[in-house]
Design an enzyme around this catalytic site. Sequence first.
Site, mmCIF file in Angstrom:
data_model
loop_
_atom_site.group_PDB
_atom_site.id
_atom_site.type_symbol
_atom_site.label_atom_id
_atom_site.label_comp_id
_atom_site.label_asym_id
_atom_site.label_seq_id
_atom_site.Cartn_x
_atom_site.Cartn_y
_atom_site.Cartn_z
ATOM 1 N N HIS A 103 39.793 40.131 46.278
ATOM 2 C CA HIS A 103 40.774 41.049 45.677
ATOM 3 C C HIS A 103 41.832 41.436 46.698
ATOM 4 O O HIS A 103 41.530 41.679 47.857
ATOM 5 C CB HIS A 103 40.101 42.273 45.058
ATOM 6 C CG HIS A 103 39.404 43.193 46.017
ATOM 7 N ND1 HIS A 103 40.042 44.228 46.666
ATOM 8 C CD2 HIS A 103 38.106 43.224 46.442
ATOM 9 C CE1 HIS A 103 39.169 44.873 47.429
ATOM 10 N NE2 HIS A 103 37.993 44.282 47.324
ATOM 11 N N ASP A 148 44.056 43.969 46.258
ATOM 12 C CA ASP A 148 44.432 45.394 46.282
ATOM 13 C C ASP A 148 43.562 46.119 47.295
ATOM 14 O O ASP A 148 42.541 45.576 47.759
ATOM 15 C CB ASP A 148 44.280 46.021 44.892
ATOM 16 C CG ASP A 148 42.842 45.987 44.390
ATOM 17 O OD1 ASP A 148 42.153 44.952 44.599
ATOM 18 O OD2 ASP A 148 42.399 46.976 43.784
ATOM 19 N N ASP A 208 38.551 44.794 53.689
ATOM 20 C CA ASP A 208 38.303 44.949 52.248
ATOM 21 C C ASP A 208 39.603 44.844 51.490
ATOM 22 O O ASP A 208 40.283 45.814 51.267
ATOM 23 C CB ASP A 208 37.635 46.304 52.000
ATOM 24 C CG ASP A 208 37.305 46.527 50.538
ATOM 25 O OD1 ASP A 208 37.230 45.546 49.780
ATOM 26 O OD2 ASP A 208 37.125 47.692 50.152
ATOM 27 N N GLU A 218 40.662 45.501 41.801
ATOM 28 C CA GLU A 218 39.238 45.699 42.053
ATOM 29 C C GLU A 218 38.912 47.151 42.394
ATOM 30 O O GLU A 218 37.897 47.686 41.953
ATOM 31 C CB GLU A 218 38.764 44.779 43.194
ATOM 32 C CG GLU A 218 37.253 44.581 43.268
ATOM 33 C CD GLU A 218 36.519 45.657 44.060
ATOM 34 O OE1 GLU A 218 35.291 45.773 43.905
ATOM 35 O OE2 GLU A 218 37.172 46.403 44.840
ATOM 36 N N GLU A 219 39.779 47.784 43.166
ATOM 37 C CA GLU A 219 39.505 49.163 43.596
ATOM 38 C C GLU A 219 39.755 50.164 42.470
ATOM 39 O O GLU A 219 39.560 51.370 42.651
ATOM 40 C CB GLU A 219 40.360 49.522 44.813
ATOM 41 C CG GLU A 219 40.178 48.601 46.019
ATOM 42 C CD GLU A 219 38.809 48.695 46.686
ATOM 43 O OE1 GLU A 219 37.919 49.387 46.152
ATOM 44 O OE2 GLU A 219 38.621 48.048 47.724
ATOM 45 N N ASP A 222 33.046 39.909 49.901
ATOM 46 C CA ASP A 222 33.606 41.253 49.682
ATOM 47 C C ASP A 222 32.553 42.320 49.935
ATOM 48 O O ASP A 222 32.551 43.360 49.306
ATOM 49 C CB ASP A 222 34.160 41.354 48.244
ATOM 50 C CG ASP A 222 34.903 42.654 47.990
ATOM 51 O OD1 ASP A 222 35.406 43.261 48.958
ATOM 52 O OD2 ASP A 222 34.979 43.067 46.817
ATOM 53 N N HIS A 237 36.271 51.896 52.869
ATOM 54 C CA HIS A 237 37.036 52.841 52.043
ATOM 55 C C HIS A 237 37.379 54.098 52.840
ATOM 56 O O HIS A 237 37.730 55.118 52.258
ATOM 57 C CB HIS A 237 36.236 53.217 50.798
ATOM 58 C CG HIS A 237 36.141 52.111 49.798
ATOM 59 N ND1 HIS A 237 35.719 52.302 48.520
ATOM 60 C CD2 HIS A 237 36.447 50.790 49.896
ATOM 61 C CE1 HIS A 237 35.746 51.143 47.866
ATOM 62 N NE2 HIS A 237 36.170 50.214 48.682
HETATM 63 ZN ZN LIG Z 1 36.228 45.055 48.212
HETATM 64 ZN ZN LIG Z 2 36.647 48.199 48.239
#
Ligand SMILES: [Zn+2]
Ligand SMILES: [Zn+2]
Lengths: 479, 479
Positions: free
Chosen positions: A98, A100, A133, A167-168, A200, A450
């Site tokens: 992903h 994003d 990520d 995805e987020e 991921d 995150h």
């Molecule tokens: Zn991720």
């Molecule tokens: Zn993530």
Amino acid sequence: MTAQASFSNYIDTHAEAFIKRLGEAVAIQSISSDARRRQDVIVMGNWLNGQLHQLGVETKLVDLGTHEMQGQTLQLPPAIIGRLGSDPAKKTVLVYGHYDVQPALKSDGWDTDPFTLVVDEDSGRLIGRGSTDDKGPILGWLNVIEAHKNLGIAMPVNMRFCFEGMEESGSEGLDECIEEEVKKGKEGWFDGVDCVCISDNYWQNTRTPALTYGLRGIAYFSINVSGPGQDLHSGLFGRTVHEPMTDLIKLMSKLVNHNGNILIPGIDEMIPRPDDDELKLYQVMDYTTADIEQAAGGKVALSEDKTVVLMGRMREPSLSLHGIQGAFSDPGCKTVIPAKVGGKFSIRLVPPQTPEKITPLVNAYLESEFAKFNSKNKMQVEYLHGGKPWVADVKHWNFEAAKKAIEAVYKKTPDYTREGGSIPVTLTFAESLGVNVLLLPMGRADDGAHSTNEKLDRTNFIQGSKVLGTYLYEVAAAA
Amino acid sequence: MTAQASFSNYIDTHAEAFIKRLGEAVAIQSISSDARRRQDVIVMGNWLNGQLHQLGVETKLVDLGTHEMQGQTLQLPPAIIGRLGSDPAKKTVLVYGHYDVQPALKSDGWDTDPFTLVVDEDSGRLIGRGSTDDKGPILGWLNVIEAHKNLGIAMPVNMRFCFEGMEESGSEGLDECIEEEVKKGKEGWFDGVDCVCISDNYWQNTRTPALTYGLRGIAYFSINVSGPGQDLHSGLFGRTVHEPMTDLIKLMSKLVNHNGNILIPGIDEMIPRPDDDELKLYQVMDYTTADIEQAAGGKVALSEDKTVVLMGRMREPSLSLHGIQGAFSDPGCKTVIPAKVGGKFSIRLVPPQTPEKITPLVNAYLESEFAKFNSKNKMQVEYLHGGKPWVADVKHWNFEAAKKAIEAVYKKTPDYTREGGSIPVTLTFAESLGVNVLLLPMGRADDGAHSTNEKLDRTNFIQGSKVLGTYLYEVAAAA
Ligand SMILES: [Zn+2]
Ligand SMILES: [Zn+2]
Ligand SMILES: [Zn+2]
Ligand SMILES: [Zn+2]
């Protein structure tokens, strides 16, 4: 030099250029959860699409439509479906990632600008939002393809790609997109896929590469208790009415105990005890309770026994109390009796649990407990969302190939891990394609995916790119 | 006609003008809790000061300094200290009121613009923010003075005034202001005050006037539980660490039961049981459980027995759970394990309880319960603020005078009530002046003081003004 050796050499000698390209990707603020940054997510998708084109990957951008966010109707960033090679003599590997990222502000506590990739020469860290990520892993695949293209070596496998930009923010539209592509059969680009590889997630420590073969599912609930017609003042109404908070807190206190045991009858009991073989799996893992406490930032591990902690995350359900909607939550001293409160909790699920199987147990238990209160308030259990758990066969050649790749590059046997969280697309691929799905993490447990100061270690990026390429050679070599 | 009869007649014949003046006051958006409206509060203070001057009241504006609010340093609205008459042969009555109001927006659910006083001819309601809390009662006093001035009749007593503009925001600076004025002795304007009358609460129903002789105190706490260094993801950490929410919810569940009984040992036990005389007081009150359920907007009364409900509010402590700071409180499904949570609760106190007496009981109980959990989290009980309860002697001539006034105007015997909430200035006056304080409500239980569509019934405004004046005559006549 073998093709594989030449490829590895190329990765080493072009490390600086690869890091520079990662810097380009990090600089695009592709935050999917922020309506003001939606255009940047689309710019990021176009940037990635351009990179793929330059490397000879054929792509199509799938329009996922629009959605409502923060009071606006927004265009969803496209899913990028790609293909490289169609040699019927080769296996076909589908790769997901992903493009994003999570939100990030310097003022959140970052030491450096989150959207400027900083190469810290002392620590070897590549610091920036999305570094681990999931831009780093995506670029890992690009590094592999570039090496082959520029060296004039054929790729050992056919490749298919599925990259998304939401995805987020719940992967809006992706499941339908994948399922439609699969349904097209021979007309679709996912026809003939032999296995899936998703990079991921993370090693479970900072030392030992991992292969991940399981994910917990989830069932998310709200216990809604209401009674008065509006919020009341505790001076006027305290000790005159049934207060919804009193009932809610009592119900929430009956869900899980301080050892993490789930008190709803039938939930913990659904899980078979581990046999000796499985127990050994946890005992040999390169892991200590110090690892979990370092990651958690406090000496709060549920046990001093690492197998208990590992099993708690990997093979047991868990129940967490997240908070209360409708109650007073600000700083200060509001003397309110909230009229309508919703206690949020979720249960992480492991096989054979599913949301469908556990929801009736949750409802029946809470209803019977609430009945004991003789309260005049109303109580209703609301199921908000959920997803099934996933476990893969680690003896499959897909996992074997990844194991050999890690041993070749890192000279270490990987830990076989199950993640406590969910990556819903894993299950979508497994169920819609019916092939083995492998989670092959590039980053370490302390990358702060995150969080502030997100990083990917330079060695993880470079060695990790080698692992991805070597894995393709091992897939090709598999029987 | 006696002076008293002329005054009453004047009130009736000038009702329209009085309502018009109330409309002027309501139109000034004197919201003390909104920094953007602070200037309006000051405008309201000046308007009130001007009205007092026109009626011959000598005033001084006391500068209460500045305070911090919403990130700004703001000038506090002035306290208005006034005096009218200094006849040593007459008693001196001190009157308190507040000229600030609660916030109100049409979009909150008001049927009409909150800052335009609407006279509903059908229902007889005067609808607007501040109509009953507390502009109506303040203007009631002005009505009394105007009648005497324009009729050329001497006031039966000397009067002193204390009006503030920060009551809805914690009466910032007021206690010090009152105490300083009292300390000045003969030089101060509160010298010689014989009794205090505050009109800033409500009848306990819509039918029967009330005299209020007690207020509960309060002790407000936060149970702070922390463990992890930062918020954790429940997928990664569920069933691996001691979760602060699990401990907090368990502690909060041990504070009060669904019958409203306080589970902290020694708190309920501190209160003597009512004797037959006291019990009778509640039995004769014009009150039903339907009244409480109508006010609460739901069928949630703790008992079908009105004496239990009345005693619950008036003579028992109560414990309410307000909410949790630091946990997830928004709509949606965040899978967070909060790292640091504060559970807010407060206990309403009745004599002989004080915050000082009950805080050690709260601390000891929560610490001993937490110790049983064997949790690795940290727990700390934080006392946030509090105030003592207050009870007055209802046999004092101040209460007798008010009772006679109500009987004369309304032809009804008032209910003697104790309020469940606190009006801290009551205690300040009682303690600093050492005289009897009377709470003489003008409005009804359903006025919606802090709610939408706040109203004061026209009859309560007009008859209430007569009660205030008649009360002054009865004070003058008291032995
Ligand atoms: Zn991720
Ligand atoms: Zn993530
Ligand atoms: Zn008030
Ligand atoms: Zn108020």
